[in-house]
Design an enzyme around this catalytic site. Sequence first.
Site, short mmCIF file in Angstrom:
data_model
loop_
_atom_site.label_atom_id
_atom_site.label_comp_id
_atom_site.label_asym_id
_atom_site.label_seq_id
_atom_site.Cartn_x
_atom_site.Cartn_y
_atom_site.Cartn_z
N LYS A 1 -2.99 -5.30 12.29
CA LYS A 1 -2.57 -4.15 11.49
C LYS A 1 -3.54 -3.00 11.76
O LYS A 1 -4.76 -3.24 11.91
CB LYS A 1 -2.61 -4.57 10.02
CG LYS A 1 -2.16 -3.53 9.01
CD LYS A 1 -2.15 -4.17 7.62
CE LYS A 1 -1.76 -3.22 6.53
NZ LYS A 1 -1.68 -3.90 5.22
N SER B 1 2.45 -3.22 2.60
CA SER B 1 2.21 -2.26 3.65
C SER B 1 2.18 -2.89 5.06
O SER B 1 2.34 -2.17 6.04
CB SER B 1 0.88 -1.55 3.41
OG SER B 1 -0.18 -2.49 3.39
N SER C 1 0.51 -6.79 0.01
CA SER C 1 0.83 -6.24 1.33
C SER C 1 1.00 -7.23 2.48
O SER C 1 1.53 -6.85 3.52
CB SER C 1 -0.21 -5.21 1.73
OG SER C 1 0.17 -3.96 1.24
#
Length: 480
Positions: A71, A146, A170
């Site tokens: 990420k 996210s 997330s």
Amino acid sequence: MTIQEALEKLRSKELSVTELVQAYLKRIETLEPKLNAYLTITKDFALEKARELDKKGDFGAPLAGIPMNLKDVVCTQGIRTTACSKILENFVPPYDAVVWQRLKKADCVLLGKTGTDEFTMGSSNENSAFGPVRNPWNREYVPGGSSGGPAASVIADETIFSIGTDTGGSIRQPASLCSCVGLKVTYGRVSRWGVIPYASSLDTIGPLTKTVEDAAIVLSVIAGQSEEDSTTPAVPVPDYAKCLRKSLKGKTVGIPEEFFKKGVEPETEKAVRDGIEVLKKLGAKVEKLSMPLVKYSIPTYYFIAKSEASTNLARYDGIRFGHATDKPIEELEDLYAKSRAEGFGEEVKRAIMLGTYALSAGYYDAYYLKAAKVRALMKQEYEKAFQTCDALITPTSPFPAFGIGEKMDDPIAMYSADTLTTSINLAGVCAMSVPAGFSKNGLPIGMQIIGPQFGEEKVLHVGYAFEQATEWHKKRPKLN
Ligand code: GLN
């Protein structure tokens, strides 16, 4: 391919690392125009590492030759790391995050950096400054957030696994919306050093994978004390993959009824209740329990998360990091204000305003302090539940994926996506989302397995047993 499958092929020399990496790079190239999961593709870096491993011919390291991604909040030396914010658009970190140092040492091959909501604030990926990631099951829908880039890239097989972050859901919520396995570890199990923070007392780092066994393998590599992060205690790191193949007989799973109430869609509830029946058949004892404080998790979480975020974001001032305004400025304040106004998106600005307000003299007691007290009580509620239960079972998200644009005008509706995940971060315990079904219109549903502090073994054990007894994790989206 799973990690285990790829390792066998690499170790038996059926496949070279270069061949494997090239196949993944090709798939990324084909699918990216449709999915937008990657922000940066580290092609040259990946091929160089692959060649090096092939030349050495040594596959002794635990993840030798496994292609993966991170990420885009995990700092990578010499590779752009943006947090999907304009303010960090051109930021190239001078060091590697501890989690990446450990994966590198295990001989992983980095394919690239994947999309997130800006500074990981969001539940749909739409807060990214670089366009939303699309859900591989239906591209008109969000992948969750996210860690939308990590989740979409895993289920679309643009990578073998990914590393995400979870502050209030997330990792688990996008894993649920995309049908992969997402593990949120106990606070402090994995070093946060070098990962761009959202809310420092809630942030955790963990894997998104295709199977529970893969999550266990990755966790054993990344977990454990690190000198750089004083919140990582010296709790021993077991070989998590070795703890999986046991019976569920004699284990107790708790069903906190509050997690099935208001806002949980009937299809989601049914899939998870069916999942509980599967666990029962496998020999687990099922016990109902009540956790009344869970209903306060959204206000409690958002006051704490946004307060911490507002202080963490103060470092982006147009001087030390990232974007600085080109506009004429009269004084220093002006430089700060203009650089931030240009560099931050709406949700990040909302965090700064809400957090600064909640921390200000006169409001501190009413908001931040009160939330901190509720948090302490919530932690006790979890401790009590784990006195009688090995794990708790709930839905991960109250609903499957929603349409792109559907909740963007209503922050409260968007925050409701986190109703079932945030209390776990507040309590600092661990949890995992596993694929548990599909809605009528073909969107994935996830089941959440919650465990006590440093109880990752328990969560992985229940998750593995469930996975072996069901077929949900084998389903793949059609991407043509
Ligand atoms: N959606 C939640 C938020 O915006 C959680 C995000 C996260 O876990 N990073 O705060």
